[in-house]
Design a protein around this motif. Structure first.
Motif, short mmCIF file in Angstrom:
data_model
loop_
_atom_site.label_atom_id
_atom_site.label_comp_id
_atom_site.label_asym_id
_atom_site.label_seq_id
_atom_site.Cartn_x
_atom_site.Cartn_y
_atom_site.Cartn_z
N PRO A 192 70.11 24.25 11.08
CA PRO A 192 69.69 25.19 12.14
C PRO A 192 68.30 25.78 11.93
N LYS A 193 67.80 25.74 10.68
CA LYS A 193 66.47 26.28 10.41
C LYS A 193 65.43 25.19 10.18
N GLU A 194 65.80 24.18 9.38
CA GLU A 194 64.83 23.17 8.98
C GLU A 194 64.75 21.98 9.93
N ILE A 206 78.10 24.38 15.27
CA ILE A 206 77.34 23.55 14.34
C ILE A 206 76.40 24.39 13.46
N GLU A 207 76.29 25.68 13.73
CA GLU A 207 75.34 26.50 12.98
C GLU A 207 75.95 27.16 11.76
N ASP A 208 77.26 27.41 11.76
CA ASP A 208 77.90 28.02 10.60
C ASP A 208 78.16 26.94 9.57
N ARG A 209 77.32 26.82 8.57
CA ARG A 209 77.41 25.75 7.57
C ARG A 209 78.43 26.05 6.49
N GLU A 210 79.08 27.20 6.55
CA GLU A 210 80.08 27.57 5.56
C GLU A 210 81.49 27.50 6.12
N LEU A 211 81.65 27.04 7.35
CA LEU A 211 82.95 27.05 8.03
C LEU A 211 83.67 25.71 7.82
#
Length: 405
Positions: free
Chosen positions: A150-152, A268-273
């Motif tokens: 989401p950032k890179e 797709i943005e919560d990478r810890e879920l």
């Protein structure tokens, strides 16, 4: 893949009464070459690919998908000319390991240019005097993707992981060029996916042509210190014929338990879920030949990501009960037997309505026989359609029906 959680596969131990069964030991523990006196025939091969992309429908990838790709493979393999009897059953295949490197154009892109390490299996549809028509399967681990971040890397929403499964299938002709060289050329399809262990996971799919050269080495005998046979000998083996045991159809009964994990199909943005998933299956199968069986079975699934399908409904304002995460299904199957490996394809239907999962499901995967009755299971389960639901990692146990006199 940037995995944060480790999910232990469910294991179970079953006690059962031993049932007399028609033996399939000649497939499981072949004793043709116990003294290792048969020569081994090896080859090296290089392949070149050229083709295009199937569209993912993702905005921002048009520049890549409207362009071509190229790729190269390097392989080392062995020829199954009958040192083991199952090799005759599969038409005397070849198999081994390979390296793959693709280039997506333009080379400076948001998807990357994947590489892979893999195993392959190649066998003929039909063999003639100086050429053959073959099918070729390859499965392995791909890397060098630029996964969604989401950032890179926010525009690349086709595939969410740097590491993915590599799968390729081709139909090709193989032609003898000289004493040592063979030419191969054919059509190919290649697929990259992560089984929704990381979203997004629309997958990357390629099609095209391949062409390559195969170099046949001199045969050697392992028992004699790897002694090479005479240079004047043809480096291509002569096939060993066998009278295989008479086949009599029989029944098989098995079950397996599997576990795994999946990510959100929407967020797709919560990478810890992450969500836990599990499967318990019971099957009955009928062996119709030494190479295959048809079956029917019952599944019980537990999919933690189903909480997202129900959590916004008014009746679940106080939380989604555990019972909504479970559902049963029934499936039909075909299984292709290749020595200790089994290629599994199944299609099933849920026995209750499951929100967001469609009216049917599929399973594609493989099994490996650890013993005659215990096997390891690895498969991809899909909901209605061909988008991954989750990957099953498990272990199973089988029994056989009574042998007919």
């Amino acid at each position: 893949m940037n995995f944060k959680h480790i999910v232990l596969a469910l294991q179970f131990v079953l006690l059962s009464i031993v049932i007399n069964a028609q033996t399939v030991d000649f497939l499981k523990a072949d004793t043709t070459d116990t003294n290792k006196t048969y020569p081994r025939y090896m080859f090296a091969q290089t392949k070149f690919h050229f083709g295009g992309h199937f569209s993912t429908g993702v905005d921002g990838l048009e520049e890549i998908e409207n362009n071509y790709f190229s790729a190269m493979e390097l392989r080392v393999g062995w020829k199954g000319y009958g040192r083991k009897r199952w090799q005759k059953l599969m038409g005397y295949p070849s198999y081994g390991f390979g390296l793959y490197q693709a280039t997506f154009f333009p080379e400076a892109n948001i998807l990357g240019s994947p590489s892979a390490v893999y195993g392959f299996f190649n066998a003929p549809f039909k063999r003639y005097n100086k050429w053959s028509l073959n099918y070729d399967l390859g499965v392995g681990l791909a890397y060098d993707f630029f996964g969604y971040d989401p950032k890179e890397n926010p525009e690349q929403t086709a595939i969410g992981s740097d590491f993915n499964v590599y799968f390729t299938v081709s139909v090709e002709g193989e032609f003898k060029l000289s004493r040592r060289l063979d030419l191969t050329t054919g059509f190919l399809f290649t697929h990259f996916s992560n089984g929704r262990t990381r979203t997004p996971n629309k997958g990357v799919n390629l099609y095209g042509l391949n062409a390559g050269l195969k170099y046949n080495f001199n045969a050697y005998i392992p028992k004699q210190g790897g002694q090479r046979l005479a240079k004047t000998q043809d480096p291509r083996p002569k096939y060993i014929d066998y009278n295989l045991p008479e086949f009599k159809p029989y029944w098989e009964y098995y079950m397996f338990a599997a576990g795994g994990w999946s990510t959100s199909p929407y967020d797709i943005e919560d990478r810890e879920l992450y969500y836990g998933v599990a499967t318990l299956a019971f099957d009955v199968a009928r062996h119709y030949s030494h190479k295959g069986k048809f079956g029917i079975g019952v599944d019980v699934f537990r999919d933690g990501s189903l909480v997202e399908e129900y959590q916004n409904k008014p009746e679940y304002s106080n939380g989604v009960p555990e019972s909504r995460l479970w559902y049963p299904g029934i499936h039909v199957s075909h299984e292709l037997l290749i020595h200790r490996f089994t290629l599994v394809t199944q299609v099933g239907v849920p026995l209750i309505h499951v929100e967001g999962r469609g009216g049917w499901y599929g399973r594609v995967g493989g099994r490996y026989d650890i013993t005659r009755k215990v096997f390891a299971h690895l498969a991809l389960k899909t909901p209605g359609g061909f988008i991954a639901d989750f990957v099953e990692w498990g272990v199973g146990f089988r029994m056989y029906g009574k042998k007919k006199v």
